[in-house]
Structures are given as C-alpha cells and as structure tokens.
Scaffold this motif. Structure first.
Motif, PDB file in Angstrom:
ATOM      1  N   ALA A   1       8.321  16.948  14.591  1.00  0.00           N
ATOM      2  CA  ALA A   1       7.394  17.444  15.210  1.00  0.00           C
ATOM      3  C   ALA A   1       7.201  16.029  16.665  1.00  0.00           C
ATOM      4  O   ALA A   1       6.760  14.901  16.545  1.00  0.00           O
ATOM      5  CB  ALA A   1       6.198  17.796  14.379  1.00  0.00           C
ATOM      6  N   GLY A   2       7.096  16.600  17.829  1.00  0.00           N
ATOM      7  CA  GLY A   2       6.828  15.889  18.738  1.00  0.00           C
ATOM      8  C   GLY A   2       7.580  15.708  19.642  1.00  0.00           C
ATOM      9  O   GLY A   2       7.766  14.963  20.608  1.00  0.00           O
TER      10      GLY A   2
ATOM     11  N   TRP B   1       1.004  12.679  25.432  1.00  0.00           N
ATOM     12  CA  TRP B   1       2.666  13.086  24.881  1.00  0.00           C
ATOM     13  C   TRP B   1       3.180  13.879  25.060  1.00  0.00           C
ATOM     14  O   TRP B   1       4.038  14.485  23.931  1.00  0.00           O
ATOM     15  CB  TRP B   1       3.153  12.006  24.062  1.00  0.00           C
ATOM     16  N   SER B   2       2.076  15.203  24.635  1.00  0.00           N
ATOM     17  CA  SER B   2       2.170  16.548  24.285  1.00  0.00           C
ATOM     18  C   SER B   2       2.951  17.287  25.649  1.00  0.00           C
ATOM     19  O   SER B   2       3.149  18.382  25.902  1.00  0.00           O
ATOM     20  CB  SER B   2       0.777  17.286  24.246  1.00  0.00           C
ATOM     21  N   LEU B   3       2.583  16.438  27.099  1.00  0.00           N
ATOM     22  CA  LEU B   3       2.650  17.577  27.917  1.00  0.00           C
ATOM     23  C   LEU B   3       4.915  17.189  28.340  1.00  0.00           C
ATOM     24  O   LEU B   3       4.903  15.726  26.938  1.00  0.00           O
ATOM     25  CB  LEU B   3       2.240  16.284  29.196  1.00  0.00           C
ATOM     26  N   PRO B   4       5.553  17.550  29.137  1.00  0.00           N
ATOM     27  CA  PRO B   4       6.712  17.787  29.571  1.00  0.00           C
ATOM     28  C   PRO B   4       6.913  16.042  29.758  1.00  0.00           C
ATOM     29  O   PRO B   4       6.286  15.150  30.092  1.00  0.00           O
ATOM     30  CB  PRO B   4       7.139  18.219  30.121  1.00  0.00           C
ATOM     31  N   ALA B   5       8.489  16.511  29.710  1.00  0.00           N
ATOM     32  CA  ALA B   5       8.900  15.089  30.519  1.00  0.00           C
ATOM     33  C   ALA B   5       8.069  14.263  31.571  1.00  0.00           C
ATOM     34  O   ALA B   5       7.296  14.845  31.987  1.00  0.00           O
ATOM     35  CB  ALA B   5      10.097  15.477  31.869  1.00  0.00           C
ATOM     36  N   PRO B   6       7.508  13.141  31.596  1.00  0.00           N
ATOM     37  CA  PRO B   6       8.839  12.085  30.766  1.00  0.00           C
ATOM     38  C   PRO B   6       8.543  11.467  29.375  1.00  0.00           C
ATOM     39  O   PRO B   6       8.996  10.990  28.674  1.00  0.00           O
ATOM     40  CB  PRO B   6       8.896  10.824  31.323  1.00  0.00           C
ATOM     41  N   PHE B   7       7.596  12.310  28.597  1.00  0.00           N
ATOM     42  CA  PHE B   7       7.301  12.060  27.903  1.00  0.00           C
ATOM     43  C   PHE B   7       7.223  12.534  25.673  1.00  0.00           C
ATOM     44  O   PHE B   7       7.167  12.726  25.346  1.00  0.00           O
ATOM     45  CB  PHE B   7       5.313  12.396  26.929  1.00  0.00           C
ATOM     46  N   THR B   8       8.742  13.235  26.655  1.00  0.00           N
ATOM     47  CA  THR B   8       9.456  14.089  25.728  1.00  0.00           C
ATOM     48  C   THR B   8      10.442  13.511  23.765  1.00  0.00           C
ATOM     49  O   THR B   8      10.803  13.705  22.775  1.00  0.00           O
ATOM     50  CB  THR B   8      10.287  15.339  26.295  1.00  0.00           C
TER      51      THR B   8
ATOM     52  N   GLY C   1       0.977  -1.246   0.169  1.00  0.00           N
ATOM     53  CA  GLY C   1      -0.061  -0.242  -0.054  1.00  0.00           C
ATOM     54  C   GLY C   1       0.327   0.872  -0.426  1.00  0.00           C
ATOM     55  O   GLY C   1       2.604   1.379   0.023  1.00  0.00           O
ATOM     56  N   ILE C   2       0.256   2.441   0.075  1.00  0.00           N
ATOM     57  CA  ILE C   2       0.816   3.700  -0.332  1.00  0.00           C
ATOM     58  C   ILE C   2       0.396   4.662   0.747  1.00  0.00           C
ATOM     59  O   ILE C   2      -1.651   4.627   0.642  1.00  0.00           O
ATOM     60  CB  ILE C   2       0.636   4.578  -1.770  1.00  0.00           C
ATOM     61  N   TYR C   3       1.189   5.300   1.416  1.00  0.00           N
ATOM     62  CA  TYR C   3       0.042   5.408   2.918  1.00  0.00           C
ATOM     63  C   TYR C   3       0.616   7.251   2.840  1.00  0.00           C
ATOM     64  O   TYR C   3       2.153   7.477   2.704  1.00  0.00           O
ATOM     65  CB  TYR C   3       0.442   4.580   4.412  1.00  0.00           C
ATOM     66  N   ASP C   4      -0.563   7.911   3.412  1.00  0.00           N
ATOM     67  CA  ASP C   4       0.311   9.474   4.242  1.00  0.00           C
ATOM     68  C   ASP C   4       0.197   9.356   6.022  1.00  0.00           C
ATOM     69  O   ASP C   4      -0.162   8.570   6.392  1.00  0.00           O
ATOM     70  CB  ASP C   4      -0.879  10.492   3.421  1.00  0.00           C
ATOM     71  N   VAL C   5       1.567   9.654   5.537  1.00  0.00           N
ATOM     72  CA  VAL C   5       1.877   9.545   7.816  1.00  0.00           C
ATOM     73  C   VAL C   5       1.900  10.677   8.319  1.00  0.00           C
ATOM     74  O   VAL C   5       2.104  12.019   8.148  1.00  0.00           O
ATOM     75  CB  VAL C   5       3.107   9.056   8.027  1.00  0.00           C
ATOM     76  N   GLU C   6       0.792  11.373   9.416  1.00  0.00           N
ATOM     77  CA  GLU C   6       0.629  12.271  10.268  1.00  0.00           C
ATOM     78  C   GLU C   6       1.408  12.115  11.489  1.00  0.00           C
ATOM     79  O   GLU C   6       1.325  11.161  12.393  1.00  0.00           O
ATOM     80  CB  GLU C   6      -0.372  13.405  10.353  1.00  0.00           C
ATOM     81  N   PHE C   7       2.146  13.247  12.270  1.00  0.00           N
ATOM     82  CA  PHE C   7       2.893  12.815  13.529  1.00  0.00           C
ATOM     83  C   PHE C   7       2.331  13.870  14.342  1.00  0.00           C
ATOM     84  O   PHE C   7       1.962  14.834  14.044  1.00  0.00           O
ATOM     85  CB  PHE C   7       4.364  13.289  13.573  1.00  0.00           C
ATOM     86  N   ARG C   8       1.678  13.324  15.067  1.00  0.00           N
ATOM     87  CA  ARG C   8       0.596  13.902  16.484  1.00  0.00           C
ATOM     88  C   ARG C   8       0.855  13.290  17.607  1.00  0.00           C
ATOM     89  O   ARG C   8       1.135  12.374  18.390  1.00  0.00           O
ATOM     90  CB  ARG C   8      -0.868  12.849  16.080  1.00  0.00           C
TER      91      ARG C   8
END
Length: 214
Positions: free
Chosen positions: A104-105, A156-163, A44-51
């Motif tokens: 991003a992220g 995961w948009s919060l600071p540590a530990p999800f950086t 398959g062919i895909y588009d991907v977005e980083f969220r």
C-alpha cells in the motif's frame, strides 16, 4: 541435578520460542499489503503498518525523537532490514518482493522505498532523517538506504514525485516479563521432578515398591 537443569533450560527455550509469533500479513480488498504483525527487530517483536501521507501527520508532528518508532540510524536500519527479510517476500498468492506495487502506498512497478524515520536533519530541521527498505522488482537489487528522506510536510499520498515512497509505522508488542518465564519454567521443572518420583515408586509385578524407603 543435571536432569533438572536440562528440564529448566528446555522450559525456558520452549517458552521463549512459543512467545515469538510468526509473521502474518494483512491485505486490503484490493490485495494491497497494509500491515504485518510478528516482525522481529532486534530483541523486540513488532507490528508494522504502511502509511501514506506526511511525516507531520503520521508521526505526531515529526519534530521530536519521541515521535518516532526508532530513535537512531542503527535501529531504523535494523527495522528496514527486517522488512526486507521477513515481510517483503514472495509468498503464496502475493509476490511482495517481485511486485513493489503490492505494498500500500507504492505505485511504481520497479521500486518502492519504505521509510522508517528517526530524526531531524541538524542542518535543516524541516528535513527528515530516516532509513529506507528499498524494495525493487529484482531481489538481488534490494537494499537499505539512510540519510535525508525529504521534507517533513511532503505529502506522499499525492501523485508524482512521491509514488515510490511510503512510511512504515511500527508498534511494539508486549513481551512477557522474565519473572513470568521463570515461574513457568520452575513449574515445568517441578512437574518433571514429580513425574520422575512417581515413576521410580511405581509398583513392580510383585506388588513391591521400588522406592528408596524400602
């Protein structure tokens, strides 16, 4: 007959090849990679977005297999491999592999995990199972991990530990039906045959036709 067969195969190859779009990268105003398109994963062919965010918010509740872009470990690992080999590269102007923070992220310079979820932990449904493209600042150390990826409600948009984590959301591109490819190929075959007939019947310098009907 051999010529027509060759034309047919060439037409199929041409059509299939030109259907596959080359990967293109999209960046925000800060130079961060936010998405890419034309990524080949399996057939398959895909588009991907980083969220950034929680699995629950990004993947429609994150509680059913149908919520995820890939439904098993093997396909999620294939998607992670495609990210490393086709998207997270050092390209002109953007060292996406050498500098993980350009995605991003991702906020750590040494490493970032781009996660593709595929299910829930059978022992604890609040935990997420996924595969991750481990993008480091050293190409030789890049790799793919799979297994538990944390809690489904972890933001995961919060600071540590999800950086060092971000989700990858894939969208499948439409691929032409096989019937359409066959019709195009047959059209090219017919056009090729017509050109051969015209060339064969082309008048000579003496005004005589070279056709078989003479």
């Amino acid at each position: 007959m051999a010529v027509l067969r060759s034309i047919f195969l060439a037409a199929i190859t041409f059509f299939a090849t030109h259907t596959l779009a080359a990967v293109s990268w999209q960046f925000d105003s800060n130079g961060k990679l936010v998405s890419a398109s034309g990524l080949v994963v399996g057939s398959g062919i895909y588009d991907v977005e980083f969220r950034d965010g929680s699995c629950v918010s990004i993947f429609d509740g994150c509680d059913q297999t149908s919520d995820f872009d890939f439904s098993n470990e093997a396909s999620a690992r294939s998607a992670a491999s495609a990210l490393l080999s086709q998207v997270l590269l050092d390209i002109p102007g953007y060292a996406l592999d050498s500098e993980p923070t350009l995605t991003a992220g991702c906020s750590l310079h040494i490493e970032c995990f781009i996660v593709i979820p595929y299910g829930s932990d059978p022992l604890d449904p609040s935990l997420l199972l996924g595969a991750a493209a481990d993008n480091t600042d050293t190409v030789a150390v890049d790799g793919i991990l799979s297994g538990r990826m944390g809690g489904k409600t972890d933001d995961w948009s919060l600071p540590a530990p999800f950086t060092d984590k971000v989700y990858a959301r894939f969208t499948s591109q439409a691929i032409p039906e096989p019937g359409s490819m066959t019709l195009v190929a047959l059209g090219l075959v017919a056009a090729g045959a017509a050109r051969r007939r015209r060339a064969y019947r082309q008048p000579t310098a003496h005004g005589r036709s070279m056709g078989l009907d003479e």
